[in-house]
Design an enzyme around this catalytic site. Sequence first.
Site, PDB file in Angstrom:
ATOM      1  N   VAL A  72       0.896  -1.034   0.077  1.00  0.00           N
ATOM      2  CA  VAL A  72       0.016  -0.133  -0.127  1.00  0.00           C
ATOM      3  C   VAL A  72       0.992   1.182  -0.019  1.00  0.00           C
ATOM      4  O   VAL A  72       0.416   2.183  -0.780  1.00  0.00           O
ATOM      5  CB  VAL A  72      -0.923   0.082   1.121  1.00  0.00           C
ATOM      6  CG1 VAL A  72      -1.642   1.530   1.392  1.00  0.00           C
ATOM      7  CG2 VAL A  72      -2.076  -1.226   0.974  1.00  0.00           C
ATOM      8  N   ASN A 100       0.740   5.111  14.883  1.00  0.00           N
ATOM      9  CA  ASN A 100       1.796   4.728  14.110  1.00  0.00           C
ATOM     10  C   ASN A 100       2.552   5.665  13.344  1.00  0.00           C
ATOM     11  O   ASN A 100       1.768   6.357  12.479  1.00  0.00           O
ATOM     12  CB  ASN A 100       1.373   3.635  13.129  1.00  0.00           C
ATOM     13  CG  ASN A 100       2.374   2.858  12.524  1.00  0.00           C
ATOM     14  OD1 ASN A 100       2.833   3.259  11.653  1.00  0.00           O
ATOM     15  ND2 ASN A 100       2.934   1.758  12.930  1.00  0.00           N
ATOM     16  N   ASN A 128       7.243   3.343  13.270  1.00  0.00           N
ATOM     17  CA  ASN A 128       7.452   2.408  12.379  1.00  0.00           C
ATOM     18  C   ASN A 128       8.929   2.342  11.625  1.00  0.00           C
ATOM     19  O   ASN A 128       8.956   3.155  10.607  1.00  0.00           O
ATOM     20  CB  ASN A 128       6.456   2.419  11.221  1.00  0.00           C
ATOM     21  CG  ASN A 128       6.303   1.404  10.319  1.00  0.00           C
ATOM     22  OD1 ASN A 128       7.263   0.336  10.264  1.00  0.00           O
ATOM     23  ND2 ASN A 128       5.279   1.262   9.291  1.00  0.00           N
ATOM     24  N   CYS A 131       8.544  -0.633   7.828  1.00  0.00           N
ATOM     25  CA  CYS A 131       7.794  -0.919   6.536  1.00  0.00           C
ATOM     26  C   CYS A 131       8.617  -1.424   5.100  1.00  0.00           C
ATOM     27  O   CYS A 131       9.334  -0.506   4.825  1.00  0.00           O
ATOM     28  CB  CYS A 131       6.851   0.057   6.327  1.00  0.00           C
ATOM     29  SG  CYS A 131       5.709   0.125   5.102  1.00  0.00           S
ATOM     30  N   LYS A 166       8.474  -0.488  16.436  1.00  0.00           N
ATOM     31  CA  LYS A 166       8.219  -1.471  15.599  1.00  0.00           C
ATOM     32  C   LYS A 166       9.075  -2.032  14.774  1.00  0.00           C
ATOM     33  O   LYS A 166       9.705  -1.389  14.033  1.00  0.00           O
ATOM     34  CB  LYS A 166       6.818  -1.210  14.782  1.00  0.00           C
ATOM     35  CG  LYS A 166       6.066  -2.376  14.058  1.00  0.00           C
ATOM     36  CD  LYS A 166       4.751  -1.959  13.599  1.00  0.00           C
ATOM     37  CE  LYS A 166       4.098  -2.995  12.976  1.00  0.00           C
ATOM     38  NZ  LYS A 166       2.752  -2.822  12.200  1.00  0.00           N
ATOM     39  N   VAL A 192       6.193  -9.081  15.081  1.00  0.00           N
ATOM     40  CA  VAL A 192       7.000  -8.522  13.865  1.00  0.00           C
ATOM     41  C   VAL A 192       6.193  -7.784  12.848  1.00  0.00           C
ATOM     42  O   VAL A 192       4.913  -8.137  12.611  1.00  0.00           O
ATOM     43  CB  VAL A 192       7.625  -9.553  12.996  1.00  0.00           C
ATOM     44  CG1 VAL A 192       8.607 -10.359  14.005  1.00  0.00           C
ATOM     45  CG2 VAL A 192       6.535 -10.797  12.297  1.00  0.00           C
ATOM     46  N   GLY A 244       1.633 -10.845  14.124  1.00  0.00           N
ATOM     47  CA  GLY A 244       2.043 -11.721  13.003  1.00  0.00           C
ATOM     48  C   GLY A 244       1.116 -12.966  12.691  1.00  0.00           C
ATOM     49  O   GLY A 244       1.414 -13.995  13.265  1.00  0.00           O
TER      50      GLY A 244
END
Length: 302
Positions: A72, A100, A128, A131, A166, A192, A244
């Site tokens: 995304v 986030n 984050n 990503c 994260k 994760v 996860g």
Amino acid sequence: MVNLNIDLGKGLQLKNPVMTASGTFGYGPEFSDLVDLKRLGAIIVKGTTLEPRQGNPYPRMAETPSGMINAVGLQNKGVDYFINEIYPEIKNIGTPIIVNVSGSQPEHYAEVCRRLNSLEFVKAVEINISCPNVKQGGMAYGTTCSGAETVTLAARKEWDRHLIVKLSPNVTDITEIARAVEASGADSVSLVNTFLGMAIDVERRKPVLSTVTGGLSGPCIRPIAVRMVWQVAKSVKIPVIGLGGIMNGRDALEFIMAGASAVEIGSANFVNPAATMQIIDEITDYCQRHGVTDISELRGIV
């Protein structure tokens, strides 16, 4: 009666260990017809960046065996839109709100945190650094100790409440990264994030995703995620949040028994929009059947 309350420290207290994973639950109200938002341990809203992002070109999602790949690309309208348009709508939901935060430079993470710091009902940020679906920033910071430290220190300077980092599973030794962010001021770690994956359309002889690669999530990654949570929980003193491929209460309990204090539900929300409610009920039922009076009795029991 079973006590499901979780205290993650620094003002982040949860009614139960079940949180929503960023990017899979919108901002919360989108699920209000199917989920009692007040029952959730916390809501982690979709990834928020300093400036608006259009995300990656379509197609950017693909189904895979026991999971999905997404690219995304952190599509969102930016932190100011969140502050002015979204926050007033969700601040009184009645459960902790966690934002986030992502960025292409450490300074961007810091600035987003600075702007969010005035929002009373945002109880934590989740930084984050993992990503795999953006060209700049994201996972690039989460694959080295120095990168992870730099972003964590930048965010810590501007954010005075609970700071979650994260972590990426796309590393040689995730425990090294976890210890690095702990030393840099993280109050907890979540893991994760998705694994880097790829799908090919053999009829077209081309990658399915416009970005070629994307983030693999779903039940297929759960055994690896549980292993990583188990390793990290033994390596750091701060709380660990596991995620996860959690689809039901038994899956969530695996993470808790491996050492997680709380869990995040992601892909399950696409399959069953009420998955979080089911998981809370199933954890409660398990504890009652096994004579567990406090969920903390199960943490790290393996």
